[in-house]
Scaffold this active site. Structure first.
Site, PDB file in Angstrom:
ATOM      1  N   ASP A   1       0.808  -1.222   0.000  1.00 14.02           N
ATOM      2  CA  ASP A   1       0.000   0.000   0.000  1.00 14.02           C
ATOM      3  C   ASP A   1       0.839   1.268   0.000  1.00 14.02           C
ATOM      4  O   ASP A   1       2.062   1.232   0.203  1.00 14.02           O
ATOM      5  CB  ASP A   1      -0.923   0.009   1.227  1.00 14.02           C
ATOM      6  CG  ASP A   1      -2.096  -0.950   1.075  1.00 14.02           C
ATOM      7  OD1 ASP A   1      -2.341  -1.405  -0.061  1.00 14.02           O
ATOM      8  OD2 ASP A   1      -2.756  -1.260   2.089  1.00 14.02           O
TER       9      ASP A   1
ATOM     10  N   LYS B   1      -3.659   3.560  -2.142  1.00 16.51           N
ATOM     11  CA  LYS B   1      -4.806   4.469  -2.198  1.00 16.51           C
ATOM     12  C   LYS B   1      -4.353   5.783  -1.593  1.00 16.51           C
ATOM     13  O   LYS B   1      -3.905   5.824  -0.449  1.00 16.51           O
ATOM     14  CB  LYS B   1      -5.978   3.915  -1.394  1.00 16.51           C
ATOM     15  CG  LYS B   1      -6.432   2.529  -1.838  1.00 16.51           C
ATOM     16  CD  LYS B   1      -7.425   1.946  -0.850  1.00 16.51           C
ATOM     17  CE  LYS B   1      -7.712   0.494  -1.172  1.00 16.51           C
ATOM     18  NZ  LYS B   1      -8.588  -0.121  -0.165  1.00 16.51           N
TER      19      LYS B   1
ATOM     20  N   MET C   1      -7.403   8.800  10.099  1.00 14.81           N
ATOM     21  CA  MET C   1      -7.903   9.325   8.815  1.00 14.81           C
ATOM     22  C   MET C   1      -8.974  10.396   9.062  1.00 14.81           C
ATOM     23  O   MET C   1     -10.002  10.443   8.379  1.00 14.81           O
ATOM     24  CB  MET C   1      -8.478   8.194   7.954  1.00 14.81           C
ATOM     25  CG  MET C   1      -7.493   7.070   7.701  1.00 14.81           C
ATOM     26  SD  MET C   1      -8.301   5.595   7.015  1.00 14.81           S
ATOM     27  CE  MET C   1      -9.203   4.983   8.453  1.00 14.81           C
TER      28      MET C   1
END
Length: 517
Positions: free
Chosen positions: A39, A61, A175
């Site tokens: 990732d 991402k 996040m």
């Protein structure tokens, strides 16, 4: 499908960013993997543990832009597993804490593909720790909660019980930057005091770490002013106030300094480790590559009659490596060096020899060719035979000086230094982003090839400093048109890092004095 081989998927937590926080089990899995699916937030330094023939698949991402969607990643893991591959699914933090590892494991289970979960250090605990914020503290709170700051957008209703959450001592939102206004509003609406300390931490555990401190009444405003962007976490609670006392990571002497290493790739690790220890961000930009000579004729001839020599001199660790490699190739070993004295230009080179179980007889006080000559000046070299195994291109001061002292000197080429062919655009991009603070040179060849790569018209960006080891390297840098800001006489990586610490330490003190006036 691979015959007689059963596929398996390791779903691995890569940790929060600092490559040193990976687990031993995770490293073992990476070494075993045929395929690594990794990732965006995974440290690229972890990929070095892979086998030479491992395939890498990037599934990152970033800011809503997905290289692969989650369902595509799930299908990819199933496909690779069915083909008999050992797959390392490398995910930032811990795979089961807001990492969607559970979804990937469910898909594998549905297709009866064996899998293992390898837990990782979650950013929820590591990032606050690197910021000097303990999530629990006996005098402040015994409760902590981890909350996603970005729920599944397809949900009709939020699963977060804000009234219960507002009563918990420490809150960590992962996040949460994009939704910080909603988070703060919900907490205040459900009874959390606007004076509650809060901190946003970006790129935690890495040299790029940024921290924005405030409280629930002003953290949103501060985040907008600073244009604080992901990846970041939000910590809310009285423990945030302890950062003033417990700050440790971002107070390191070289914290956040971007240091370009121009040494060959295989030799850069020792310097990089020292820099990381002091909080710097090592930037690998090798300007040279070490390769074997076009012919071994000189070295092979010397090795054939190695017992005829009185002294063997090494002026670099590369010379040591190639000499002993060739010694074994010619069916000889350390026993054939019996009675021969060994001189090494510095402690790093000496260690390479000593690691082979051989005692080094002489290491000069000055780690340059002139230092070797000074060490030999009091010795009687009349009739002595010396072998100097070194690079193809090197100064003649050492062999000529030894001859003047009466010795017979054979110079044998052990290796060749060539241009690495790195692209200057790699460094230019970092200059634009102001990620480079200093460029380090450890030999004349690193300087000369840096100039060749960057071009004659290259001008050092304002604020970027030059650091050199030893007077010879410094002279080469000046000849190439660079001002040498940091000059370390001692030819060691430790000495170079100490010089960087002293330089930037003085700059920091000067800055503080200026503010206090």
């Amino acid at each position: 499908m691979k015959k007689n081989k059963k596929g398996k998927v390791y779903i691995i937590g890569a940790g929060p960013g600092d490559a040193g926080l990976i687990t031993i089990k995770a490293i073992d899995c990476l070494k075993e993997a045929d395929v690594i699916v990794y990732d965006y937030l995974v440290s690229k330094d972890l990929l070095k543990y892979a086998k030479a023939d491992t395939r890498f698949i990037y599934a990152g991402k970033q800011g809503g832009a997905h290289t692969l969607s989650q369902w595509q990643i799930n299908d990819l893991l199933v496909k690779e597993g069915k083909e008999g591959n050992i797959v390392a699914r490398l995910k930032g933090g811990d795979p089961f804490i807001f990492g969607r590892g559970g979804e990937e494991a469910e898909k594998l289970a549905a297709h009866k593909i064996p899998f293992e979960i390898v837990p990782g250090v979650t950013s929820a605990i590591a990032v606050p720790a690197y910021a000097g914020i303990p999530l629990t503290h006996r005098g402040l709170t015994s409760t902590v909660a981890f909350v996603t700051g970005h729920e599944d957008p397809t949900k009709e209703k939020s699963d977060i019980d804000w009234s219960a959450l507002a009563k918990i001592g420490t809150l960590v939102f992962l996040m949460g930057v994009k939704n910080i206004e909603k988070i703060v509003r919900e907490l205040k609406d459900n009874g959390r005091s606007p004076k509650t300390p809060a901190a946003l931490i970006r790129w935690g555990t890495t040299p790029k770490q940024e921290i924005l401190e405030g409280n629930l009444s002003n953290i949103v405003k501060l985040a907008k002013e600073r244009k604080f962007a992901p990846p970041a976490i939000l910590v809310v609670g009285g423990v945030v106030a302890l950062r003033d006392t417990l700050q440790w990571f971002d107070s390191k002497p070289l914290f956040s300094k971007g240091v370009v290493i121009t040494r060959p790739e295989k030799q850069a690790d020792d310097l990089a480790k020292l820099l990381i220890k002091e909080g710097a961000n090592p930037i690998h930009f090798p300007t040279i590559k070490i390769v074997p000579p076009s012919s071994w004729r000189e070295l092979d001839a010397a090795i054939k009659n190695v017992e005829d020599y009185d002294w063997l001199i090494f002026t670099s660790a590369n010379g040591v490596a190639f000499f002993f490699e060739r010694l074994l190739t010619k069916k000889k070993d350390v026993r054939d060096l019996k009675g021969i004295k060994i001189c090494c230009i510095g402690p790093a080179t000496a260690k390479q020899v000593e690691d082979k179980g051989i005692r080094v007889d002489l290491v000069p006080q000055k780690f340059i060719s002139e230092g070797i000559l000074e060490s030999f000046s009091g010795k009687n070299l009349e009739g002595q035979k010396i072998l100097l195994a070194r690079a193809a291109e090197a100064r003649d001061i050492l062999p000529e000086g030894l001859k003047k002292l009466g010795a017979s000197v054979d110079v044998a080429t052990a290796y060749v230094t060539v241009n690495s062919r790195k692209k200057k655009s790699e460094l230019e991009e970092l200059f634009k982003e102001k990620q480079v603070d200093v460029i380090t040179f450890t030999s004349s060849s690193t300087v000369n090839n840096f100039r060749k790569i960057m071009g004659r018209d290259f001008r050092l960006p304002e604020g970027v400093k030059i650091a050199c080891i030893g007077p010879v390297t410094a002279a080469a840098a000046k000849k190439a048109g660079f001002a040498v800001d940091i000059h370390q006489e001692e030819y060691t990586m430790e000495g170079l890092v100490d010089a960087l610490k002293k330089y930037f330490g003085k700059k920091a003190m000067a800055g503080k004095r200026g503010k206090n006036k």
